[in-house]
Design an enzyme around this catalytic site. Structure first.
Site, PDB file in Angstrom:
ATOM      1  N   ASP A  13      25.037 -20.300  97.873  1.00 26.31           N
ATOM      2  CA  ASP A  13      24.688 -20.765  99.197  1.00 26.31           C
ATOM      3  C   ASP A  13      25.717 -20.330 100.454  1.00 26.31           C
ATOM      4  OD1 ASP A  13      22.408 -21.987  97.923  1.00 26.31           O
ATOM      5  OD2 ASP A  13      23.734 -23.580  97.741  1.00 26.31           O
ATOM      6  N   LYS A  16      25.124 -15.247 101.571  1.00 23.06           N
ATOM      7  CA  LYS A  16      24.876 -13.729 101.123  1.00 23.06           C
ATOM      8  C   LYS A  16      23.919 -12.811 101.476  1.00 23.06           C
ATOM      9  CE  LYS A  16      25.065 -15.433  96.820  1.00 23.06           C
ATOM     10  NZ  LYS A  16      25.389 -16.835  96.981  1.00 23.06           N
ATOM     11  N   GLY A  40      18.302 -18.162  96.430  1.00 24.04           N
ATOM     12  CA  GLY A  40      17.452 -18.160  97.438  1.00 24.04           C
ATOM     13  C   GLY A  40      18.149 -17.463  98.612  1.00 24.04           C
ATOM     14  N   HIS A  41      18.229 -16.414  98.888  1.00 24.36           N
ATOM     15  CA  HIS A  41      18.851 -15.640 100.032  1.00 24.36           C
ATOM     16  C   HIS A  41      17.982 -15.628 101.128  1.00 24.36           C
ATOM     17  CE1 HIS A  41      21.676 -13.189  96.712  1.00 24.36           C
ATOM     18  NE2 HIS A  41      21.630 -14.840  96.934  1.00 24.36           N
ATOM     19  N   GLN A 221      23.777 -16.777  93.367  1.00 24.59           N
ATOM     20  CA  GLN A 221      24.580 -18.032  93.036  1.00 24.59           C
ATOM     21  C   GLN A 221      26.115 -17.789  93.374  1.00 24.59           C
ATOM     22  OE1 GLN A 221      22.820 -17.162  89.843  1.00 24.59           O
ATOM     23  NE2 GLN A 221      21.198 -18.345  91.242  1.00 24.59           N
TER      24      GLN A 221
HETATM   25  P1  GDP Z   1      22.787 -17.415 100.167  1.00 28.21           P
HETATM   26  O1  GDP Z   1      22.124 -17.707  98.718  1.00 28.21           O
HETATM   27  O2  GDP Z   1      24.435 -17.221  99.749  1.00 28.21           O
HETATM   28  O3  GDP Z   1      22.207 -16.451 100.594  1.00 28.21           O
HETATM   29  O4  GDP Z   1      22.806 -18.460 101.043  1.00 28.21           O
HETATM   30  P2  GDP Z   1      21.618 -19.264 101.697  1.00 28.21           P
HETATM   31  O5  GDP Z   1      20.582 -18.151 102.417  1.00 28.21           O
HETATM   32  O6  GDP Z   1      21.032 -20.312 100.589  1.00 28.21           O
HETATM   33  O7  GDP Z   1      22.257 -20.303 102.651  1.00 28.21           O
HETATM   34  C1  GDP Z   1      22.909 -19.544 103.910  1.00 28.21           C
HETATM   35  C2  GDP Z   1      22.215 -20.521 105.093  1.00 28.21           C
HETATM   36  O8  GDP Z   1      23.182 -20.241 105.979  1.00 28.21           O
HETATM   37  C3  GDP Z   1      20.930 -19.760 105.406  1.00 28.21           C
HETATM   38  O9  GDP Z   1      20.088 -20.501 106.227  1.00 28.21           O
HETATM   39  C4  GDP Z   1      21.582 -18.792 106.479  1.00 28.21           C
HETATM   40  O10 GDP Z   1      20.377 -18.488 107.409  1.00 28.21           O
HETATM   41  C5  GDP Z   1      22.593 -19.683 106.993  1.00 28.21           C
HETATM   42  N1  GDP Z   1      23.746 -18.901 107.817  1.00 28.21           N
HETATM   43  C6  GDP Z   1      24.232 -17.535 107.262  1.00 28.21           C
HETATM   44  N2  GDP Z   1      25.245 -17.296 107.931  1.00 28.21           N
HETATM   45  C7  GDP Z   1      25.397 -18.450 108.863  1.00 28.21           C
HETATM   46  C8  GDP Z   1      26.493 -18.425 109.925  1.00 28.21           C
HETATM   47  O11 GDP Z   1      27.436 -17.896 110.051  1.00 28.21           O
HETATM   48  N3  GDP Z   1      26.170 -19.929 110.669  1.00 28.21           N
HETATM   49  C9  GDP Z   1      25.293 -20.817 110.531  1.00 28.21           C
HETATM   50  N4  GDP Z   1      25.026 -21.736 111.184  1.00 28.21           N
HETATM   51  N5  GDP Z   1      24.214 -20.576 109.608  1.00 28.21           N
HETATM   52  C10 GDP Z   1      24.365 -19.265 108.741  1.00 28.21           C
END
Ligand code: GDP
Length: 417
Positions: A13, A16, A40-41, A221
């Site tokens: 999370d 990515k 869940g990206h 992950q």
């Molecule tokens: P992933 O699985 O690594 O892709 O991560 P997720 O998508 O589950 O979680 C990342 C969350 O953080 C998502 O809701 C993104 O829209 C949000 N997000 C990503 N970058 C930023 C940021 O720089 N600031 C904020 N506030 N939210 C972000």
């Protein structure tokens, strides 16, 4: 050309999805190498939020081809749902995805097994997402798995034989998952996969690399959930580290180029397992609230805590990270003080490594002054000095440059140095 790898350095999370989306214009091929629909990206653009589970994040770019590698496990039910949603947004999906014939398939009975095993653990639950991922990887290693290539053979016979094996195990457990109810849409998903491009993707990727095409391997992950190096048994069932890209796509370590390591400016973890810097106070609650730290796949609240440099350095070492990308720094905009864990107090001394019995450590912190303001979207020079001090400390400690700083979920809120 080389294959670059992008992966999470914490417990997943990290953001990515957003970064792959920022990077994809530079790559011809985006390839997923491990994990399943527990990933869940999240990508946000044109005010629409998209969550991808199995499909690589290059799907939104007209010029990118997307590979689902042999290391991935696919649930045809969820895969079809994901494709249907993308098609509804007018995205051309089928011609832009290639699926490995060696990728394993999550069966409805794998989901039942997942629930049965987790129930059986009583208060020792590992916090499984119950999506059947663990039992699917178990069957893969036990050499009893169902693979995408089987769809092109006498699929029903192979499926029924595997299902009967599972039924024998399930007879000894209690579970409520309705296998038969799930099967109808699951078989629709199988029909959809059959109509798509199923090939030996290892040949495809290597050929493309030889002909000068660029490949970005997209991890799911995070490093601290790796089956080998994560806090076992509170881990996922695949290799989330950079070496997983070689195994999960069939590429040699010699072709790996850059390794982009993504981390949040703080830490989060979903489900059970050790988390040394976890906060149980108001600050942790604010991180959860401002960071919207609720799982994009399960909706589960994420546990929150300060950045852990001991864990980050471990992840950097395991992956050979060449560039760091720092996410969600904006979440701490209103904090007066920012803390960073620089060591662990453990058995009477301060250590700078992650011991195997990590449950026993107490974090040692260094404090930084907060910046207390909104952040500019895309200029490093305009960032407040307090953030620069924080970022430069991380660079000095890790020896790796922080190349991207994300100041919001939107594509535009990305500072590239
Ligand atoms: P992933 O699985 O690594 O892709 O991560 P997720 O998508 O589950 O979680 C990342 C969350 O953080 C998502 O809701 C993104 O829209 C949000 N997000 C990503 N970058 C930023 C940021 O720089 N600031 C904020 N506030 N939210 C972000």
């Amino acid at each position: 050309m080389n294959a670059d790898i992008l992966l999470g350095l914490q417990w997943g999370d990290e953001g990515k999805g957003k970064i792959v989306d920022v990077l994809t214009p530079k790559y011809d091929i985006i390839a997923r190498f491990q994990g399943g629909p527990n990933a869940g990206h999240t990508l946000v653009f044109n005010n629409v939020k998209h969550v991808l589970h199995t499909i690589p994040s290059g799907i939104f770019r007209a010029n990118a081809m997307n590979v689902i590698g042999n290391g991935v496990v696919i649930d045809p039910y969820i895969f079809k749902e994901e494709i249907d949603k993308l098609v509804a947004h007018g995205i051309d999906v089928k011609s832009k995805i290639i699926i490995s014939s060696k990728a394993h398939i999550i069966m409805p009975s794998h989901k039942a097994l997942d629930e049965a095993y987790e129930n059986d653990k009583g208060d020792k639950k590992i916090g499984s997402t119950k999506k059947g991922i663990g039992p699917t990887y178990t069957d893969k290693i036990a050499r009893t798995g169902l693979r995408v290539g089987d769809i092109l053979l006498d699929f029903n016979a192979i499926y029924n034989s595997r299902k009967q094996q599972h039924a024998k195990i399930l007879a000894n457990y209690s579970y409520s998952f309705d296998i038969v109810a799930y099967e109808q849409k699951w078989f629709e998903g199988i029909a959809l996969i059959k109509s798509m491009q199923i090939i030996d993707t290892e040949y495809y990727i290597n050929k493309q690399l030889r002909s000068g095409k660029s490949v970005l391997c997209e991890g799911a992950q995070g490093t601290l959930l790796d089956i080998e190096f994560g806090s076992y048994p509170f881990v996922t069932s695949s290799n989330t580290i950079s070496a997983g890209a070689c195994v999960g796509l069939g590429i040699s370590p010699k072709v790996v180029g850059k390794v982009f390591g993504i981390f949040k400016a703080y830490c989060t973890r979903v489900g059970s397992g050790p988390f040394p810097t976890e906060l149980f106070d108001e600050t942790g609650a604010l991180m959860q609230k401002y960071g919207n730290e609720f799982g994009s796949t399960t909706g589960r609240p994420r546990r929150c805590g300060w950045l852990d440099l001991v864990a980050l350095k471990y992840a950097i070492m395991l992956n050979g990270v060449t560039q760091l990308f720092m996410m969600k720094i904006d979440v701490m905009n209103t904090f007066d003080t920012i803390k960073v864990c620089t060591g662990y107090s453990y058995k009477g001394e301060v250590i700078d490594y992650m011991p195997n019995d990590i449950e026993g450590v107490v974090p040692v912190y260094k404090e930084f002054k907060g910046w207390n303001c909104e952040l500019p979207s895309n200029s490093y020079a305009d960032l407040p000095q307090e953030i620069k001090t924080y970022i430069e400390f991380i660079e000095t400690e890790t020896g790796v440059p922080v190349q991207i700083i994300s100041t919001g979920p939107e594509r535009e809120k990305t500072i590239i140095r």
